[in-house]
Enzyme design. Structure first.
Site: not given
Length: 515
Positions: A268, A251
Site C-alpha cells: 500500500e 515499497g
C-alpha cells in the site's frame, strides 16, 4: 489562548509508561537489546515516553515463537478464532477515547480523526467476525466420472505487518484481524514515530488473549527502526506474507526483497489522488470534499486529495470559494476540539513541505495561497504549517510526485476526455473522485476508459474509505488489497482438491496410459 493538554491520565489507563519494552508476544513483554527511542508530540513538542527497540536477535526470537504458535492457532476452528477477534473489538470499545487521544497526540491528527481511527479498528473486528464463517471455496464439476473437485483456503503462516505513522493503529487492525480469523499469526513492526500507540494496542488486547488462552506468539509486536533489521524482516523465508504501508520508493525495494524469495506482498504505497469537478457538480459538496481531502490529517493520508481538475467554466469561482475557506481554517493543537488542521508529524515533514513549495514555484506554478511555517504561541513545536493552493500544469515533475503535506494543486480542463487523461497521467493509482450530477459523466469516469485507480468515487471525496471495501491501488501504489470485500484471500493459500470415489483411475483430457 494556548491550548494545554495532559496526556498522562490516558497513558495510565492504557498502561503506557515513560519507558516501555518494544517486544510483546501476546501477554509477555521482553526488554529488547536495542536503543531507547523517545517520542515527542508534534502538537506541543512535549516528551510522551519512549520504547526500547528490538535488535535483529530479538526479532529472530519472536519469529520462532510465532512459528510455534501457528501450529496450534491454525487448527482452532475459524469461528472460534472469530470469537477472539470479537472480544478484541469489545475491549477496544472500552479504550476508544484514551487510545484515540494518544493517536492524535503522538501522530498529530485532530481528535475526531484519532477517535475515528480507533472506530475503524472496532469496525474491522466486527467485519472479521462475520468473515470467520465465510472463508468459502468453490465446488467444480469434474470431467471424469465419479470425481469431485473443489477448492479451499488454508492459513499461510506468519503475516508481517509494517504500518506507517499516519495511521498508527488502524492499518495494523485491517491486516491483523483478517489474518487472525484466517488462521495466521501476526508480527507487527510499527513506524518508530508512533511506537507508543502500538504499545498501547498490545496492552489493551493482552487481557483478551490471556483470558481465552491464546497461545503466546499469535499476536506479536516488534518495535524497531527499519535501519536495524528492515531487510532481514522482508527477506525472511519464515514470513510468507508481508503487508507494507509506506512510500513507493521503499515499497519497490520491499517488493524486490520479497519477490526474490517468491513470497507474497501486499503493498500500500503512494497516492496522487485527484478529484474531477465538472460544470455539472454540486459546488458546495465538492468544496467540502476537497477541503477535508486536502487538509485532513494535514495532508498526510495516502488518500489525501493532491490535485483538483476543475472545468474552466467554474474554475475561478471555485478557486475563490476554496481560498475563502482555507483562510478560515482553525490550525492548532491536535486535541483542541476547535482544531481542523493539526501539525505535520515532525520537522522533517515540514522541510519536505517547504521544499515542495519551492520546487513548484520554480517549475512555474502560480501560487494562489502560499503555505508557511507557523510560529508563536501554541506553535512552539515547529510542526505547524499553513496549507497551500497552487495552480499548476499536470506534467510538472513535483506534481507527478506525492508530497505528504497540505499542498493542493489546481488544474483547469475543457473537455471530459481531457480531464480523465490528466487524472490518469501520474505514476500512482490509489484513490480518485468525480463530482457531477450528470449520469453520463459519472458512468464514464467509472468505466474501462475512466479512472485507473483502485478506488473511484462519485460525489464523495478521495479519503475516508470504509472497511467493507477492499482498500488499495494500482500502478506505483503497489496493487495490494487489504481490509474488506474478498481481501481475506490474500492472507490464505489456495488449494484445489480432486477426489476419486471410484475403483477406476481415468486421466484428465481422455489420456490413455496403460501399464
Amino acid at each position: 489562548m494556548k491550548f494545554q493538554f495532559d496526556i498522562n491520565a490516558d497513558l495510565q489507563k492504557l498502561g503506557v509508561e515513560q519507558e516501555n519494552y518494544g517486544i510483546c508476544t501476546g501477554t509477555k513483554w521482553k526488554k529488547p537489546t536495542g536503543n531507547f527511542v523517545e517520542s515527542f508530540s508534534p502538537s506541543d513538542g512535549k516528551l510522551i515516553g519512549g520504547v526500547f527497540q528490538a535488535s535483529p536477535a530479538d526479532f529472530h526470537e519472536v519469529i520462532q515463537t510465532a512459528k510455534t504458535a501457528f501450529e496450534t492457532w491454525r487448527m482452532i476452528p475459524a469461528p472460534k478464532r472469530g470469537e477472539i477477534v470479537r472480544k478484541i473489538g469489545l475491549e477496544l470499545r472500552k479504550y476508544k477515547k484514551p487510545l484515540g487521544r494518544l493517536v492524535s497526540y503522538e501522530m498529530g491528527k485532530i481528535l475526531q480523526e484519532g477517535l475515528g481511527e480507533v472506530q475503524e479498528m472496532i469496525d474491522i473486528c466486527d467485519f472479521a467476525v462475520g468473515q470467520s464463517r465465510q472463508l468459502y471455496g468453490f465446488t467444480m464439476h469434474s470431467e471424469r466420472e465419479k470425481h469431485r473437485m473443489y477448492d479451499q483456503y488454508h492459513p499461510l503462516g506468519i503475516v508481517g505487518v509494517v504500518s506507517a505513522f499516519n495511521f498508527p493503529v488502524a492499518v495494523w487492525a485491517w491486516n491483523a484481524m483478517i489474518a487472525l480469523v484466517c488462521g495466521d499469526v501476526v508480527v507487527w513492526k510499527p513506524s518508530s514515530k508512533v511506537d507508543l500507540c502500538a504499545v498501547a494496542v498490545h496492552k489493551i488486547i493482552a487481557n483478551v488473549l490471556k483470558e481465552n488462552n491464546v497461545p503466546e506468539g499469535v499476536v506479536n509486536l516488534v518495535a524497531a527502526d527499519s535501519n536495524q533489521f528492515g531487510d532481514e524482516f522482508f527477506s525472511n523465508r519464515n514470513i510468507p506474507l508481508i503487508s507494507f504501508t509506506g512510500s513507493t520508493k521503499v515499497g519497490k525495494k520491499i517488493g524486490r526483497l520479497v519477490g526474490e524469495r517468491l513470497g507474497k506482498a501486499i503493498l500500500e504505497l503512494g497516492g496522487n489522488n485527484a478529484i474531477i469537478i465538472t460544470k455539472n457538480a454540486n459546488p458546495e459538496m465538492a468544496l467540502r470534499a476537497v477541503v477535508f481531502g486536502a487538509v485532513g490529517t494535514c495532508g498526510q493520508r495516502c488518500t489525501s486529495t493532491r490535485r483538483i481538475i476543475v472545468h474552466q467554466s467554474i474554475f475561478e469561482t471555485f478557486k475563490e470559494k476554496l481560498v475563502a475557506v482555507y483562510k478560515q481554517l482553525a490550525i492548532g493543537h491536535a486535541l483542541d476540539p476547535q482544531t481542523l488542521v493539526g501539525p505535520l508529524v515532525d520537522k522533517k515533514a515540514v522541510q519536505n513541505y517547504l521544499n515542495a513549495i519551492q520546487r513548484v514555484e520554480e517549475a512555474g506554478g502560480k501560487m494562489i495561497l502560499k503555505g508557511e511555517v507557523l510560529t508563536g504561541d501554541g506553535f512552539e513545536s515547529g510542526c505547524f504549517v499553513r496549507p497551500s493552493i497552487v495552480e499548476v500544469e499536470n506534467h510538472f515533475s513535483i506534481v507527478q510526485e506525492e508530497t505528504f503535506a497540505p499542498l493542493l494543486y489546481m488544474i483547469k480542463y475543457t473537455e471530459l476526455d481531457e480531464a480523465i487523461r490528466l487524472h490518469n497521467a501520474v505514476p500512482q493509482g490509489l484513490s480518485s473522485a468525480m463530482f457531477s450530477t450528470n449520469l453520463m459523466e459519472t458512468e464514464k469516469f467509472l468505466s474501462h476508459e475512466g479512472s485507473d485507480c483502485g478506488i473511484a468515487n462519485v460525489n464523495i471525496g478521495t479519503s475516508g474509505a470504509e472497511i467493507g471495501g477492499a482498500f488499495g491501488g494500482e500502478k506505483e501504489t503497489g496493487g495490494g488489497r487489504e481490509s474488506g470485500s474478498d481481501a481475506w484471500k490474500s492472507y490464505m493459500r489456495r488449494q484445489t482438491n480432486t477426489i476419486n470415489f471410484s475403483t477406476n483411475l481415468p486421466l484428465a483430457q481422455g489420456i490413455k496410459f496403460e501399464v
